[in-house]
Design a protein around this motif. Structure first.
Motif, PDB file in Angstrom:
ATOM      1  N   LEU A 144      56.145 -11.305 -80.760  1.00 49.29           N
ATOM      2  CA  LEU A 144      56.101  -9.918 -80.304  1.00 49.29           C
ATOM      3  C   LEU A 144      56.114  -9.846 -78.790  1.00 49.29           C
ATOM      4  O   LEU A 144      55.821 -10.815 -78.105  1.00 49.29           O
ATOM      5  CB  LEU A 144      54.852  -9.220 -80.850  1.00 49.29           C
ATOM      6  N   GLU A 145      56.475  -8.681 -78.311  1.00 50.80           N
ATOM      7  CA  GLU A 145      56.364  -8.357 -76.887  1.00 50.80           C
ATOM      8  C   GLU A 145      55.486  -7.140 -76.790  1.00 50.80           C
ATOM      9  O   GLU A 145      55.683  -6.168 -77.519  1.00 50.80           O
ATOM     10  CB  GLU A 145      57.735  -8.033 -76.288  1.00 50.80           C
ATOM     11  N   GLY A 146      54.525  -7.186 -75.884  1.00 47.80           N
ATOM     12  CA  GLY A 146      53.635  -6.050 -75.727  1.00 47.80           C
ATOM     13  C   GLY A 146      52.779  -6.207 -74.491  1.00 47.80           C
ATOM     14  O   GLY A 146      52.729  -7.275 -73.881  1.00 47.80           O
ATOM     15  N   PRO A 147      52.081  -5.142 -74.149  1.00 51.47           N
ATOM     16  CA  PRO A 147      51.207  -5.212 -72.977  1.00 51.47           C
ATOM     17  C   PRO A 147      50.005  -6.116 -73.254  1.00 51.47           C
ATOM     18  O   PRO A 147      49.531  -6.182 -74.397  1.00 51.47           O
ATOM     19  CB  PRO A 147      50.771  -3.759 -72.776  1.00 51.47           C
ATOM     20  N   PRO A 148      49.522  -6.824 -72.248  1.00 57.02           N
ATOM     21  CA  PRO A 148      48.371  -7.709 -72.449  1.00 57.02           C
ATOM     22  C   PRO A 148      47.115  -6.970 -72.913  1.00 57.02           C
ATOM     23  O   PRO A 148      46.232  -7.564 -73.508  1.00 57.02           O
ATOM     24  CB  PRO A 148      48.142  -8.335 -71.075  1.00 57.02           C
TER      25      PRO A 148
ATOM     26  N   PRO B  19      55.839 -17.998 -72.500  1.00 55.18           N
ATOM     27  CA  PRO B  19      56.470 -17.736 -71.202  1.00 55.18           C
ATOM     28  C   PRO B  19      57.863 -17.147 -71.366  1.00 55.18           C
ATOM     29  O   PRO B  19      58.617 -17.569 -72.239  1.00 55.18           O
ATOM     30  CB  PRO B  19      56.533 -19.111 -70.532  1.00 55.18           C
ATOM     31  N   VAL B  20      58.165 -16.174 -70.537  1.00 55.20           N
ATOM     32  CA  VAL B  20      59.481 -15.540 -70.584  1.00 55.20           C
ATOM     33  C   VAL B  20      60.463 -16.437 -69.860  1.00 55.20           C
ATOM     34  O   VAL B  20      60.265 -16.792 -68.700  1.00 55.20           O
ATOM     35  CB  VAL B  20      59.444 -14.143 -69.920  1.00 55.20           C
TER      36      VAL B  20
END
Length: 109
Positions: free
Chosen positions: A57-61, A86-87
């Motif tokens: 997933l991608e999301g705010p920390p 890591p991106v």
């Protein structure tokens, strides 16, 4: 093997909770049922085996702490963890660099 209805319900609850908190779910991978590395007592039960799932997933920390709390209260979740991925930055192709033939001819003289 097919998922049990209870397992599918847990995954659905978890993915919905992630999306409500602003996450974008990229992938859901079933890693299968395995023996746990050690016996885990959770919600007044002892567990020796568990189903492993990986949610990309991608999301705010900021969602990590609320999701850890949410998953900790879910009686169907034995253990939970978030791992920062890591991106990877993709390099742009600079294309073909033109060769200056005049410089090559002058350098040979």
């Amino acid at each position: 093997s097919l998922l049990k209805p209870e397992t599918a319900a847990v995954l659905k609850r978890t993915v919905e909770a992630l999306m409500e908190r602003g996450a974008v779910v990229r992938n859901l991978e079933n890693l299968g049922e395995r023996s746990l590395p050690y016996k885990i007592s959770k919600h007044k039960e002892r567990h020796r085996r568990g189903g492993y799932f990986l949610i990309d997933l991608e999301g705010p920390p900021s969602i990590v702490s609320t999701m850890m709390d949410h998953l900790g209260r879910d009686i169907d979740v034995i253990r939970r963890a978030f791992i920062k991925h890591p991106v990877s930055k993709t390099e742009e192709c600079s294309g073909i660099i033109p060769v200056n033939y005049e410089d090559k001819l002058i350098a040979k003289k």
